[in-house]
Scaffold this active site. Structure first.
Site, PDB file in Angstrom:
ATOM      1  N   CYS A 216       7.274   1.001 -36.237  1.00 24.96           N
ATOM      2  CA  CYS A 216       7.865   2.162 -35.583  1.00 24.96           C
ATOM      3  C   CYS A 216       9.189   2.596 -36.219  1.00 24.96           C
ATOM      4  O   CYS A 216       9.400   3.780 -36.513  1.00 24.96           O
ATOM      5  CB  CYS A 216       8.057   1.899 -34.091  1.00 24.96           C
ATOM      6  N   HIS A 267      11.352  -0.097 -29.378  1.00 25.66           N
ATOM      7  CA  HIS A 267      10.354   0.822 -29.944  1.00 25.66           C
ATOM      8  C   HIS A 267      10.979   2.216 -30.068  1.00 25.66           C
ATOM      9  O   HIS A 267      11.821   2.608 -29.239  1.00 25.66           O
ATOM     10  CB  HIS A 267       9.106   0.897 -29.056  1.00 25.66           C
ATOM     11  N   HIS A 279       4.767   8.514 -33.272  1.00 26.40           N
ATOM     12  CA  HIS A 279       5.284   7.176 -33.546  1.00 26.40           C
ATOM     13  C   HIS A 279       4.214   6.326 -34.205  1.00 26.40           C
ATOM     14  O   HIS A 279       3.019   6.646 -34.169  1.00 26.40           O
ATOM     15  CB  HIS A 279       5.755   6.507 -32.244  1.00 26.40           C
TER      16      HIS A 279
END
Length: 308
Positions: A216, A267, A279
Site C-alpha cells: 500500500c 494502511h 490502493h
C-alpha cells in the site's frame, strides 16, 4: 587562294565578324571575354534551376502527408518527438483519428522545443524493447536516470537515455521535470489520479515498490513521486507528512489512512472522489478502487494533503 580557304573566310566574316551577331563584335570583344560571358550566363541559369528545383522540397520540409498505415505514434517516433507535441501543433483532439492524405505541420523547431525531459523515480527500472511487459528488457536503469520523452501510449513512454539508446518505460516510473511548473491544484491532482489508475491490477506484494508488485505505501509513494512529490516509504511515516485533512474536507489526490493489521496508520490509499479510493489491497491481491464501506469508515484514522 586555295579552295578551302574561301568558305572558311566567308563563315568568319558572316558569323564571327558581324557587328550585329551578338556573339562577337569585331573591335570590342576577345575570345576570352566570350568565355567569361558564357560562364556567367551558365552559372546564373544553373543557380535558377537549383533554386526552383529545391523550392518544392523546402515548402514540404515543414509538412508531412499521412500515408495509409500511419499512426501519430509512428510519425512521432520517425520525427523524434511526442504525440502530444504533434497534436498541439496541429490542433488534433483525438490522437487515434488521422486519415491518409491529411497534411500535418511538422515544423522541426517547434517540435524540438516541445520535447519533454523526465527523470526515473524508481530503482531497477526495465528499459523494454516495446510498450508492454511481454517485451524483452534491454537493460536496467537506476533511479534518477534522465530521459528524453519521445513517444507514448496510454501506459508506456518511449524514451531516449543519455547514451542514445531508446526503449519503453512504464509511465508511472517517470517524473516530468516540467511538473514543478504545474499549479498545485486540480491539474496536479488529476495527474496523480491518472498515474494511480494506470497501476490498476498490478499485484499486491508485501514490501513491493515496483511494477512487479506494490504494497500500500509503496504504491502511494510511487504515484506521488511520479509527479515530483517525495514521500517516506512506509505509511506510518507518510502519515506524519503533509497537512491534516478531516473526512468531510477530502479532495481527490489526498492520501487516506486506515488502521488495519496494526494500530495507527498501517494502511494507505489515494482518495478518488465520490467516497472511493485507490490502493494496493492485500485482500484483493492487487491495486483496486474501493468504496468507503462501513469497515473503512470505522477504521479511517485521517488523511494528508501533500499538494496545496
Amino acid at each position: 587562294m586555295t579552295i578551302w580557304k574561301a568558305p572558311v573566310k566567308l563563315l568568319y566574316r558572316r558569323f564571327l565578324c558581324r557587328p550585329h551577331s551578338g556573339i562577337l563584335k569585331r573591335k570590342n570583344y576577345s575570345i576570352r571575354r566570350i568565355y567569361i560571358t558564357m560562364l556567367k550566363r551558365i552559372t546564373i541559369c544553373l543557380a535558377f534551376i537549383l533554386i526552383f528545383s529545391f523550392l518544392p522540397s523546402l515548402s514540404m520540409a515543414a509538412q508531412y502527408t499521412v500515408k495509409s498505415g500511419d499512426t501519430l505514434w509512428s510519425i512521432a517516433k520517425m520525427l523524434g518527438t511526442s504525440v502530444e507535441a504533434l497534436c498541439k501543433l496541429n490542433g488534433i483532439e483525438d490522437p487515434g483519428r488521422i486519415t491518409p492524405g491529411q497534411i500535418l505541420d511538422i515544423n522541426n523547431e517547434t517540435l524540438k522545443r516541445s520535447q519533454r525531459a523526465g527523470i526515473l523515480n524508481a530503482d531497477a527500472v526495465n528499459l523494454r524493447s516495446g510498450p508492454g511487459l511481454n517485451y524483452s528488457s534491454l537493460t536496467l536503469l537506476e533511479r534518477g536516470t534522465r530521459v528524453t520523452l519521445l513517444n507514448e501510449t496510454e501506459d508506456w513512454s518511449n524514451v531516449r537515455i543519455d547514451n542514445g539508446r531508446e526503449g519503453w518505460v512504464w509511465k508511472a516510473f517517470i517524473s516530468s521535470r516540467s511538473v514543478e511548473n504545474i499549479s498545485r491544484s486540480g491539474r496536479l491532482a488529476d495527474a496523480i489520479l491518472e498515474n494511480a489508475k494506470r497501476c490498476l491490477g498490478i499485484p499486491y506484494v508485501w514490501g513491493g515498490a515496483a511494477l512487479s508488485g506494490y504494497d500500500c505505501s509503496g504504491f502511494v509513494q510511487a504515484v506521488f513521486l511520479a509527479v515530483g512529490v517525495r514521500l517516506p516509504r512506509v505509511s506510518f511515516d507518510q502519515f506524519r507528512e503533509g497537512r491534516s485533512v478531516v473526512f468531510e474536507d477530502l479532495r481527490p489526490g489526498d492520501a487516506v489512512f486506515f488502521t488495519t493489521y496494526a494500530s495507527g496508520a498501517s494502511h494507505v490509499g489515494i482518495y478518488m472522489g465520490d467516497e472511493s479510493f485507490i490502493h494496493a489491497s492485500s485482500a484483493a491481491g492487487k491495486v483496486v478502487i474501493t468504496r468507503f464501506t462501513s469497515y473503512y469508515r470505522t477504521h479511517f484514522v485521517g488523511a494528508r494533503r501533500y499538494i496545496l
